[in-house]
Design a protein around this motif. Sequence first.
Motif, PDB file in Angstrom:
ATOM      1  N   PRO A 146       0.797  -1.233   0.000  1.00 24.92           N
ATOM      2  CA  PRO A 146       0.000   0.000   0.000  1.00 24.92           C
ATOM      3  C   PRO A 146       0.831   1.287   0.000  1.00 24.92           C
ATOM      4  O   PRO A 146       0.377   2.303  -0.532  1.00 24.92           O
ATOM      5  CB  PRO A 146      -0.826  -0.134   1.280  1.00 24.92           C
ATOM      6  N   VAL A 147       2.021   1.258   0.566  1.00 23.66           N
ATOM      7  CA  VAL A 147       2.906   2.424   0.463  1.00 23.66           C
ATOM      8  C   VAL A 147       3.278   2.674  -0.996  1.00 23.66           C
ATOM      9  O   VAL A 147       3.462   3.812  -1.417  1.00 23.66           O
ATOM     10  CB  VAL A 147       4.164   2.213   1.332  1.00 23.66           C
ATOM     11  N   ASN A 171      -2.925  10.235   0.254  1.00 29.80           N
ATOM     12  CA  ASN A 171      -4.262   9.624   0.139  1.00 29.80           C
ATOM     13  C   ASN A 171      -4.238   8.150   0.529  1.00 29.80           C
ATOM     14  O   ASN A 171      -4.942   7.329  -0.070  1.00 29.80           O
ATOM     15  CB  ASN A 171      -4.801   9.783  -1.291  1.00 29.80           C
ATOM     16  N   TYR A 172      -3.451   7.841   1.547  1.00 26.46           N
ATOM     17  CA  TYR A 172      -3.309   6.444   1.963  1.00 26.46           C
ATOM     18  C   TYR A 172      -4.654   5.827   2.341  1.00 26.46           C
ATOM     19  O   TYR A 172      -4.932   4.668   2.031  1.00 26.46           O
ATOM     20  CB  TYR A 172      -2.333   6.348   3.137  1.00 26.46           C
ATOM     21  N   TYR A 173      -5.497   6.615   3.011  1.00 28.69           N
ATOM     22  CA  TYR A 173      -6.778   6.078   3.468  1.00 28.69           C
ATOM     23  C   TYR A 173      -7.875   6.159   2.412  1.00 28.69           C
ATOM     24  O   TYR A 173      -8.979   5.665   2.621  1.00 28.69           O
ATOM     25  CB  TYR A 173      -7.221   6.805   4.741  1.00 28.69           C
ATOM     26  N   LEU A 174      -7.564   6.765   1.284  1.00 29.20           N
ATOM     27  CA  LEU A 174      -8.526   6.842   0.192  1.00 29.20           C
ATOM     28  C   LEU A 174      -8.355   5.597  -0.680  1.00 29.20           C
ATOM     29  O   LEU A 174      -7.584   5.585  -1.647  1.00 29.20           O
ATOM     30  CB  LEU A 174      -8.319   8.119  -0.635  1.00 29.20           C
ATOM     31  N   GLU A 175      -9.073   4.549  -0.331  1.00 28.56           N
ATOM     32  CA  GLU A 175      -8.924   3.293  -1.051  1.00 28.56           C
ATOM     33  C   GLU A 175      -9.673   3.340  -2.377  1.00 28.56           C
ATOM     34  O   GLU A 175     -10.604   4.103  -2.555  1.00 28.56           O
ATOM     35  CB  GLU A 175      -9.445   2.145  -0.188  1.00 28.56           C
ATOM     36  N   GLY A 176      -9.226   2.508  -3.304  1.00 23.77           N
ATOM     37  CA  GLY A 176      -9.899   2.444  -4.592  1.00 23.77           C
ATOM     38  C   GLY A 176      -8.919   2.389  -5.745  1.00 23.77           C
ATOM     39  O   GLY A 176      -7.739   2.093  -5.565  1.00 23.77           O
ATOM     40  N   SER A 177      -9.420   2.667  -6.925  1.00 22.05           N
ATOM     41  CA  SER A 177      -8.627   2.485  -8.142  1.00 22.05           C
ATOM     42  C   SER A 177      -7.568   3.565  -8.302  1.00 22.05           C
ATOM     43  O   SER A 177      -7.743   4.708  -7.874  1.00 22.05           O
ATOM     44  CB  SER A 177      -9.533   2.455  -9.365  1.00 22.05           C
ATOM     45  N   ARG A 178      -6.469   3.167  -8.908  1.00 27.45           N
ATOM     46  CA  ARG A 178      -5.390   4.063  -9.293  1.00 27.45           C
ATOM     47  C   ARG A 178      -5.007   3.694 -10.724  1.00 27.45           C
ATOM     48  O   ARG A 178      -4.852   2.508 -11.034  1.00 27.45           O
ATOM     49  CB  ARG A 178      -4.159   3.903  -8.395  1.00 27.45           C
ATOM     50  N   VAL A 179      -4.833   4.674 -11.582  1.00 25.24           N
ATOM     51  CA  VAL A 179      -4.373   4.406 -12.950  1.00 25.24           C
ATOM     52  C   VAL A 179      -2.865   4.622 -12.973  1.00 25.24           C
ATOM     53  O   VAL A 179      -2.385   5.748 -12.902  1.00 25.24           O
ATOM     54  CB  VAL A 179      -5.068   5.302 -13.979  1.00 25.24           C
ATOM     55  N   ALA A 180      -2.121   3.532 -13.030  1.00 23.25           N
ATOM     56  CA  ALA A 180      -0.663   3.566 -12.997  1.00 23.25           C
ATOM     57  C   ALA A 180      -0.095   3.268 -14.380  1.00 23.25           C
ATOM     58  O   ALA A 180      -0.763   2.665 -15.223  1.00 23.25           O
ATOM     59  CB  ALA A 180      -0.146   2.551 -11.989  1.00 23.25           C
ATOM     60  N   ARG A 181       1.154   3.690 -14.583  1.00 29.43           N
ATOM     61  CA  ARG A 181       1.859   3.366 -15.825  1.00 29.43           C
ATOM     62  C   ARG A 181       2.743   2.154 -15.593  1.00 29.43           C
ATOM     63  O   ARG A 181       3.544   2.112 -14.665  1.00 29.43           O
ATOM     64  CB  ARG A 181       2.729   4.547 -16.284  1.00 29.43           C
ATOM     65  N   PHE A 182       2.557   1.146 -16.422  1.00 25.84           N
ATOM     66  CA  PHE A 182       3.358  -0.070 -16.341  1.00 25.84           C
ATOM     67  C   PHE A 182       3.655  -0.526 -17.754  1.00 25.84           C
ATOM     68  O   PHE A 182       2.736  -0.729 -18.550  1.00 25.84           O
ATOM     69  CB  PHE A 182       2.601  -1.144 -15.557  1.00 25.84           C
ATOM     70  N   LEU A 183       4.939  -0.657 -18.071  1.00 28.07           N
ATOM     71  CA  LEU A 183       5.367  -1.044 -19.416  1.00 28.07           C
ATOM     72  C   LEU A 183       4.748  -0.114 -20.465  1.00 28.07           C
ATOM     73  O   LEU A 183       4.252  -0.561 -21.503  1.00 28.07           O
ATOM     74  CB  LEU A 183       5.007  -2.510 -19.703  1.00 28.07           C
ATOM     75  N   GLU A 184       4.769   1.179 -20.168  1.00 27.95           N
ATOM     76  CA  GLU A 184       4.309   2.234 -21.077  1.00 27.95           C
ATOM     77  C   GLU A 184       2.817   2.131 -21.391  1.00 27.95           C
ATOM     78  O   GLU A 184       2.359   2.577 -22.446  1.00 27.95           O
ATOM     79  CB  GLU A 184       5.134   2.211 -22.375  1.00 27.95           C
ATOM     80  N   ALA A 195      -4.357  -2.611   6.839  1.00 24.53           N
ATOM     81  CA  ALA A 195      -5.447  -3.061   7.710  1.00 24.53           C
ATOM     82  C   ALA A 195      -6.579  -3.682   6.902  1.00 24.53           C
ATOM     83  O   ALA A 195      -7.201  -4.670   7.330  1.00 24.53           O
ATOM     84  CB  ALA A 195      -5.973  -1.889   8.545  1.00 24.53           C
ATOM     85  N   HIS A 196      -6.860  -3.125   5.732  1.00 20.02           N
ATOM     86  CA  HIS A 196      -7.928  -3.668   4.883  1.00 20.02           C
ATOM     87  C   HIS A 196      -7.614  -5.113   4.502  1.00 20.02           C
ATOM     88  O   HIS A 196      -8.468  -6.005   4.646  1.00 20.02           O
ATOM     89  CB  HIS A 196      -8.086  -2.812   3.629  1.00 20.02           C
ATOM     90  N   TYR A 197      -6.398  -5.349   4.016  1.00 23.76           N
ATOM     91  CA  TYR A 197      -6.021  -6.713   3.634  1.00 23.76           C
ATOM     92  C   TYR A 197      -6.172  -7.672   4.811  1.00 23.76           C
ATOM     93  O   TYR A 197      -6.762  -8.760   4.694  1.00 23.76           O
ATOM     94  CB  TYR A 197      -4.575  -6.750   3.134  1.00 23.76           C
ATOM     95  N   MET A 198      -5.656  -7.261   5.961  1.00 23.53           N
ATOM     96  CA  MET A 198      -5.681  -8.149   7.122  1.00 23.53           C
ATOM     97  C   MET A 198      -7.106  -8.412   7.600  1.00 23.53           C
ATOM     98  O   MET A 198      -7.493  -9.557   7.846  1.00 23.53           O
ATOM     99  CB  MET A 198      -4.861  -7.506   8.248  1.00 23.53           C
ATOM    100  N   ILE A 202      -9.378 -11.937   7.841  1.00 24.16           N
ATOM    101  CA  ILE A 202      -9.906 -12.415   9.123  1.00 24.16           C
ATOM    102  C   ILE A 202     -11.420 -12.582   9.054  1.00 24.16           C
ATOM    103  O   ILE A 202     -11.981 -13.591   9.510  1.00 24.16           O
ATOM    104  CB  ILE A 202      -9.503 -11.449  10.251  1.00 24.16           C
ATOM    105  N   GLU A 203     -12.104 -11.597   8.465  1.00 24.33           N
ATOM    106  CA  GLU A 203     -13.564 -11.657   8.353  1.00 24.33           C
ATOM    107  C   GLU A 203     -14.030 -12.808   7.457  1.00 24.33           C
ATOM    108  O   GLU A 203     -15.132 -13.340   7.624  1.00 24.33           O
ATOM    109  CB  GLU A 203     -14.098 -10.325   7.832  1.00 24.33           C
TER     110      GLU A 203
END
Length: 245
Positions: A146-147, A171-184, A195-198, A202-203
């Motif tokens: 998440p970092v 915006n660490y606590y603003l969860e949701g989509s991010r449009v990232a660049r990967f392989l152009e 915490a969300h993952y954990m 558990i739930e």
Amino acid sequence: MKQNKYDDTDFFEKYSQMARSVGGLNAAGEWESLRPMLPDLHGKRVLDLGCGFGWHCRYAREQQAQSVVGVDLSEKMLERARSMTDDPHIQYVQLAIEDIAFASEQFDVVISSLALHYIERFDLICQKIHHSLTVGGSFVLSVEHPVFTSVAAQDWHYGQLGEKLHWPVDNYYLEGSRVARFLENDVVKYHRTVAHYMNVLIEAGFSIKKLSEPKPTQEMLANSPVMRDELRRPMFLMIAAKKTG
């Protein structure tokens, strides 16, 4: 949203040239940390979600897993996986992770490496995985940390001379989509807090057995001075969980 960038010819060619695509697990920086988190695979029925070229599938069989099912949405990825596999006990299935619907207690171990941060509803996937695992079965996953995912740019903040000043987290606590660049290419990833993952695991009925935020090994640091920057922020989050009774 179900993404299938890997069947785009240009994207697939770029991905195929990456070190991990050529060298397999030993060329994947996170493998040395992920491998010890896996349970004993001898005699186990294994599911690999987002199997790609099938590296983890073949590793499981090398560890004498009874059977392995590898799931991936990309036809090109599975075509390559099948070409690299000569083992009747490994089955590759073209399917979106979101669409899995396996039988109750069909597997003893579920692995997913660097795939679930592309999935919007982590909670639904965890419920399906829990359903398909035997009681006491293991779920081992890795995602981008998440970092690393909090800011869409996923890059350092640079100084005037091009030096890497720091890794921005916002915006660490603003969860949701991010449009990232990967392989152009623009790729949609989903940012979640640790915490969300954990809590979702558990739930869903899992107990957490181990958490890892791996850093480069001494060998990696010695072979590549650039790797020292990887000590400044975590890139991966890994979780080993077990289905409780």
